[in-house]
Design an enzyme around this catalytic site. Structure first.
Site, PDB file in Angstrom:
ATOM      1  CB  CYS A  63      28.810  46.285  60.074  1.00  0.00           C
ATOM      2  SG  CYS A  63      29.034  47.059  58.440  1.00  0.00           S
ATOM      3  CB  CYS A  66      30.911  49.988  61.364  1.00  0.00           C
ATOM      4  SG  CYS A  66      29.139  49.925  61.026  1.00  0.00           S
ATOM      5  CG  HIS A 131      25.322  49.710  59.992  1.00  0.00           C
ATOM      6  ND1 HIS A 131      26.174  48.806  59.398  1.00  0.00           N
ATOM      7  CD2 HIS A 131      24.112  49.084  60.114  1.00  0.00           C
ATOM      8  CE1 HIS A 131      25.513  47.668  59.167  1.00  0.00           C
ATOM      9  NE2 HIS A 131      24.273  47.812  59.592  1.00  0.00           N
ATOM     10  CG  ASN A 171      24.961  45.154  43.939  1.00  0.00           C
ATOM     11  OD1 ASN A 171      24.643  45.519  42.817  1.00  0.00           O
ATOM     12  ND2 ASN A 171      25.965  44.312  44.145  1.00  0.00           N
ATOM     13  CG  HIS A 182      28.280  50.391  56.260  1.00  0.00           C
ATOM     14  ND1 HIS A 182      28.436  50.656  57.610  1.00  0.00           N
ATOM     15  CD2 HIS A 182      28.760  51.480  55.619  1.00  0.00           C
ATOM     16  CE1 HIS A 182      28.992  51.842  57.759  1.00  0.00           C
ATOM     17  NE2 HIS A 182      29.196  52.364  56.557  1.00  0.00           N
ATOM     18  CG  HIS A 184      29.079  48.748  50.371  1.00  0.00           C
ATOM     19  ND1 HIS A 184      27.970  48.187  50.986  1.00  0.00           N
ATOM     20  CD2 HIS A 184      29.585  47.777  49.551  1.00  0.00           C
ATOM     21  CE1 HIS A 184      27.823  46.939  50.573  1.00  0.00           C
ATOM     22  NE2 HIS A 184      28.782  46.664  49.702  1.00  0.00           N
ATOM     23  CD  GLN A 186      31.115  45.169  45.354  1.00  0.00           C
ATOM     24  OE1 GLN A 186      32.059  44.422  45.105  1.00  0.00           O
ATOM     25  NE2 GLN A 186      29.870  44.721  45.491  1.00  0.00           N
TER      26      GLN A 186
END
Length: 356
Positions: A63, A66, A131, A171, A182, A184, A186
């Protein structure tokens, strides 16, 4: 970062990061996007073919979000972090160039002002170094920190002269199309106003001109007074299913007092948002036996609409029933006519019944 991108660390307590040196040998960035104008719809479209090569659901040991480990460097050079923001390696917007031949081909009088060349920015916001956690499991303190980060980034990006709208979003779920699992989100700093915001702004301006009232406020007041579609609320925020919801499960979170964007939220409103947001995400998470994929999209004021815009967060899912997804088929994709498989009133009742 090793290829010149910017990375920002946000911590509850400031401290040095001697281990945050990007030791990777990265190739030169290959970002060659275009903004083209669809004359029939009157909308801008971003062409970003280089994103075909972006990382697609790697094994968790690979990933890129991470923290870095000895012998395993990632996008985040530090060995641990709280919240991190960095420029997207597979960005849709940086280095955007305008297709001059397409812009010159507009019908006379129909062409808007073209976006400035080399404008726009795409950022990744990592919510946690863990994660296997999710946004619904972050807790109030970390969620509040994420809101503070979005506020700071919104302020910084809006200050760029070429930017018209700052769009923050998350998303969640492979069904939605996430390429990294992971936790997150945007941020897109758009050099034009998005089609959704353009429509909302036009309707709100027309309503103000005709009725001398705020469209957001009247709609929101009607939902609160009725209560039929309200899912949950506190002293600062109200979550409700919109009366004409397009998606099988869709909730809007409105602050009870009008603000134009995230930076305008005061400390109390930000904390109370974190509490209600986690409540709504928990209801989404527990509605079915399988996780509810969703998109959480902040609707902030585009430049020029700050005096009447009402900040709100839209959370929606394509899950319509256990094992069934809502696909945008003929009417939706072909004509933009949404046909809902659920009723807003039933969805609100179902979400209210979920144990917080």
């Amino acid at each position: 970062m090793a290829d010149g991108r910017e990375i920002l660390y946000f911590d509850a307590v400031q401290h040095a990061r001697p281990d945050s040196i990007d030791v990777r040998q990265l190739p030169d960035r290959n970002v060659n996007s275009e903004i083209r104008f669809d004359r029939l719809l009157g909308e801008w479209v971003v062409i970003a073919a280089h994103r075909q090569t972006r990382t697609q659901l790697p094994d968790r040991t690979q990933c890129p979000l991470c923290p870095s480990r000895p012998g395993s460097p990632t996008e985040i050079p530090a060995s641990d972090y709280e919240v991190v923001v960095f420029e997207n390696r597979f960005a849709a917007l940086p280095g955007v160039s305008t297709d001059s031949s397409a812009l010159a081909d507009h019908v006379a009088g129909s062409a808007p002002t073209s976006p400035t060349e080399k404008s726009g920015r795409s950022e990744v916001v990592c919510f946690s170094s863990e994660h296997d956690t999710t946004s619904a499991q972050l807790g109030v303190e970390r969620t509040r920190m994420v809101i503070d980060v979005l506020a700071e980034r919104t302020t910084a990006l809006r200050a760029m002269p070429a930017i018209s709208q700052v769009f923050c979003f998350e998303n969640f779920g492979a069904e939605i199309g996430v390429t990294l699992s992971h936790p997150h989100g945007q941020i897109y700093a758009l050099p034009f106003t998005s089609p959704r915001a353009t429509k909302i702004e036009a309707n709100a301006r027309r309503y103000r001109d005709e009725h001398n009232r705020n469209l957001f406020g009247d709609m929101f007041a009607a939902e609160r007074d009725s209560g039929v579609r309200v899912v949950c609320a506190n002293d600062e925020w109200t979550a409700f299913v919109p009366t004409a919801a397009r998606w099988p499960y869709e909730v809007l979170l409105f602050p009870n007092r009008r603000v134009a964007d995230i930076p305008e939220l005061d400390d109390h409103a930000r904390t109370r948002f974190a509490e209600l947001y986690l409540d709504v995400l928990g209801r989404f998470e527990r509605r079915f036996d399988e996780p509810m994929p969703y998109i959480a999209a902040w609707n902030q004021a585009p430049k020029g609409a700050e005096d009447f815009w009402w900040l709100h967060l839209q959370i929606f899912s394509i899950r319509r029933a256990p094992g069934k997804l809502k696909y945008l088929a003929g009417a939706e994709s072909g004509m933009g006519v949404f046909i809902s498989d659920t009723t807003p009133e039933n969805v609100a009742a179902e979400l209210r019944a979920v144990t917080p």
